[in-house]
Write an enzyme that holds these catalytic residues in place. Structure first.
Site, PDB file in Angstrom:
ATOM      1  CB  SER A 133      27.679  95.102 -28.415  1.00  0.00           C
ATOM      2  OG  SER A 133      26.301  95.374 -28.469  1.00  0.00           O
ATOM      3  CG  HIS A 134      26.364  98.832 -26.278  1.00  0.00           C
ATOM      4  ND1 HIS A 134      26.385  97.476 -26.085  1.00  0.00           N
ATOM      5  CD2 HIS A 134      26.507  99.380 -25.051  1.00  0.00           C
ATOM      6  CE1 HIS A 134      26.517  97.218 -24.802  1.00  0.00           C
ATOM      7  NE2 HIS A 134      26.602  98.355 -24.146  1.00  0.00           N
TER       8      HIS A 134
ATOM      9  CG  ASP B 140      23.987  97.596 -31.295  1.00  0.00           C
ATOM     10  OD1 ASP B 140      23.470  97.187 -32.360  1.00  0.00           O
ATOM     11  OD2 ASP B 140      24.357  96.820 -30.391  1.00  0.00           O
TER      12      ASP B 140
ATOM     13  CG  ASP C 277      26.380  93.835 -32.377  1.00  0.00           C
ATOM     14  OD1 ASP C 277      25.852  94.828 -31.849  1.00  0.00           O
ATOM     15  OD2 ASP C 277      26.274  92.687 -31.903  1.00  0.00           O
TER      16      ASP C 277
ATOM     17  CG  ASP D 200      22.903  93.116 -30.810  1.00  0.00           C
ATOM     18  OD1 ASP D 200      23.205  94.323 -30.748  1.00  0.00           O
ATOM     19  OD2 ASP D 200      23.415  92.251 -30.064  1.00  0.00           O
ATOM     20  NE  ARG D 201      23.148  96.210 -26.941  1.00  0.00           N
ATOM     21  CZ  ARG D 201      23.324  96.191 -25.624  1.00  0.00           C
ATOM     22  NH1 ARG D 201      22.750  97.110 -24.867  1.00  0.00           N
ATOM     23  NH2 ARG D 201      24.077  95.277 -25.053  1.00  0.00           N
TER      24      ARG D 201
ATOM     25  CE  LYS E 149      21.255  92.762 -27.492  1.00  0.00           C
ATOM     26  NZ  LYS E 149      21.801  91.625 -26.734  1.00  0.00           N
TER      27      LYS E 149
END
Length: 560
Positions: A116-117, A289, A291, A293-294, A390
């Site tokens: 992710s982030h 981010d 991947d 999703d943010r 998300k």
């Protein structure tokens, strides 16, 4: 070369317990002999008899070790009876795209390679998680099963002699163990773009971006993919479909180490975007981010929209998006630490409001039951029931729709919203990579009889009176499957709706990350400086928790 199924002896590794969204460790951990193979085998075994003859989606955010892991996972799927794998080209798929593909192709699930982030590169982080057939992250009972299997594993299966080049799109057919096996390497972007066109009015947004519907004034945007997975999605959607200038999108090449950037869209790590927008040359700025999703939204002069406010604003204007005009608006939801701004919108719209633990998986049951259409987390996650993750790009397109609908600026929209509903001043303090033992001691100490207990509710003064209404460790009773999730974060709720929340994060790869959340509600004083308005509650939180003493930190790593 003949393809054979090999059974390889192995032994358990300690600590293969999925966190809030999968297993995240350093690359050097995942590249240990058999480490990745063990965890993937446990994911496959956790699916039981449903695995045979199934379709799985495989892709990730492009970080270091992603492509190698993708090809390994494909070979293990072949050996374990999976009939078909849909793999992103070069092993790349955004997390929202994986969710969309699972749902569109009615797949059993998807294996997502992402941290992710978290930062990428050979010295940094890698991760793997499983998304179930609804497209959402595996629920607790499934991840608990993975963890239990990881402590007992004795062997894994892999197809030897299966060569697959994920750099080339196309259908590849094999025979493995006497059964057909298909790997379809797909364009990473196409399916997701089709989904966005089903949700939003691209023709209207194109006119808006070009200036055709804005008296000839093009929308000036700065979209930063931070060298994460969204780069190709951003170029296709914002540049090719909506006609934005290519100069308005930056860092759109996915890189194994994210080009040295920390792909976390907040004011600290996306500071290049903030500085670029601060000079007033852009109407809107956005960052994503690793991947995809943010998201972070900022307006002209770097006016910062908190994720909590972003969720509430989108909720207020949902019906300007064709998808919701067609399907209607059901319930709204937020994670427990997220400021309660959306609660006020839900009340005004007479819609159900759900408060769930941190982790997108908790929204899935509500969506599947038709009781939830929009949700968000303070950690820069916003999404709807179009998928079960998300979705950063979706959130930016939603903001474009609101801007087009109102004809107002980002700041004007937020100020108008505050004047209508009041304002939830919000901040989050992150203390990253702290020693775990004293952090656990701090949380245990706070749960003992203390000022957070409702029985000792009292007024605390720091320039403003705060009366404690409730103090507890948040538990969630899922209204759909009746499951119970306990110990989801310590919270102090005050009589005016303000809150202090503290929890240990499950998204780091090492040590403990302590997150302190402050949510201070003001009905009338909505134009104050956030740091000033929040100081009384911050002081109370630090005094009660003794956080600096337990962590050894005089200041947080990140302030949002």
């Amino acid at each position: 070369m003949a393809i054979t199924v090999a059974t390889v002896a192995t032994a358990p590794f300690e600590g293969q317990k999925p966190g809030t969204s999968g297993l995240r460790k350093k690359v050097k951990v995942f590249t240990q002999k058999n480490y990745t193979e063990n965890f993937v085998q446990c994911i496959l075994d956790a699916n039981g008899g449903a695995l045979a003859g199934s379709t799985l989606v495989v892709g990730g955010d492009g970080r270091y070790f992603c492509r190698e892991a993708c090809e390994l996972i494909v070979r293990m799927c072949a050996a374990n009876g999976v009939a078909k794998v849909l793999a992103g080209q070069n092993g790349i798929l955004s997390t929202p795209a994986v969710s969309s593909l699972i749902r569109r192709h009615k797949a059993l699930g998807g294996i997502v390679m992402t941290a992710s982030h978290n930062p990428g590169g050979p010295e940094n982080d890698f991760g793997i998680k499983f998304n179930c057939e609804n497209g959402g992250p595996a629920p607790d009972h499934f991840t608990n099963k993975i963890y239990a299997l990881s402590g007992e594993i004795k062997e894994y299966k892999i197809a030897e002699g299966l060569e697959i080049d994920v750099s080339k799109t196309g259908v590849n057919s094999y025979e493995v163990g006497g059964k057909p096996f298909v790997v379809e390497v797909i364009d990473s972007v196409a399916d997701y773009v089709c989904l966005m066109k089903e949700i939003f009015d691209f023709e209207k947004l194109k006119d808006f971006v070009s200036g055709k519907s804005r008296s000839g004034q093009p929308l000036k945007m700065r979209i930063d993919s931070m060298n994460g997975v969204t780069g190709s999605y951003v170029e296709e959607i914002f540049v090719n479909c909506l006609g934005a200038s290519k100069d308005g999108v930056v860092h759109t090449t996915p890189l194994p180490d994210f080009g040295g950037l920390h792909p976390d869209p907040n004011l600290t790590y996306a500071k290049d975007l903030v500085e670029a927008v601060r000079n007033g040359d852009y109407d809107i700025g956005a960052a994503f981010d690793g991947d995809g999703d943010r998201n972070m939204i900022i307006g002209r002069n770097a006016f910062f929209v908190t994720p909590s406010d972003s969720l509430a604003v989108i909720a207020h204007y949902l019906e300007c998006i064709p998808y919701f005009k067609k399907n209607g608006v059901t319930g709204l939801a937020r994670s427990m630490p997220t400021a309660s701004a959306v609660d006020l919108v839900a009340k005004a719209l007479n819609k159900e409001l759900f408060e769930v633990p941190t982790g997108w998986k908790y929204f899935g049951n509500l969506m599947d039951a038709g009781r939830l259409c929009l949700c968000g987390e303070e950690s820069f996650g916003t999404g709807s029931d179009h998928i079960r993750e998300k979705d950063g790009i979706w959130a930016v397109l939603a903001w474009f729709s609101v801007l087009e609908h109102t004809g107002k600026s980002v700041e004007e929209i937020c100020v108008e919203h505050w004047k209508r509903y009041g304002r939830n001043y919000f901040t989050r303090y992150d203390y990253e990579e702290c020693d775990l033992a004293p952090c656990n001691e701090m949380m245990a100490t706070l749960e003992k009889p203390s000022p957070i207990r409702p029985s000792s509710a009292r007024v605390l003064l720091r320039g403003k009176p705060y009366a404690v209404k409730l103090g507890d460790n948040f538990s969630y009773n899922d209204p759909i499957d009746k499951s119970v999730s306990t110990k989801q974060g310590l919270r102090i709720v005050f009589t005016d709706g303000s809150r202090v929340v503290m929890r240990l994060s499950g998204t780091g790869s090492s040590g403990a990350t302590v997150r302190l959340y402050i949510d201070s509600y003001e009905k009338d004083n909505v134009l104050g400086q956030a740091s000033v308005m929040l100081k009384p509650l911050i002081d109370i939180a630090l005094e009660i928790s003794k956080l600096p003493s337990f962590t050894g930190r005089n200041a947080p790593t990140v302030i949002t």
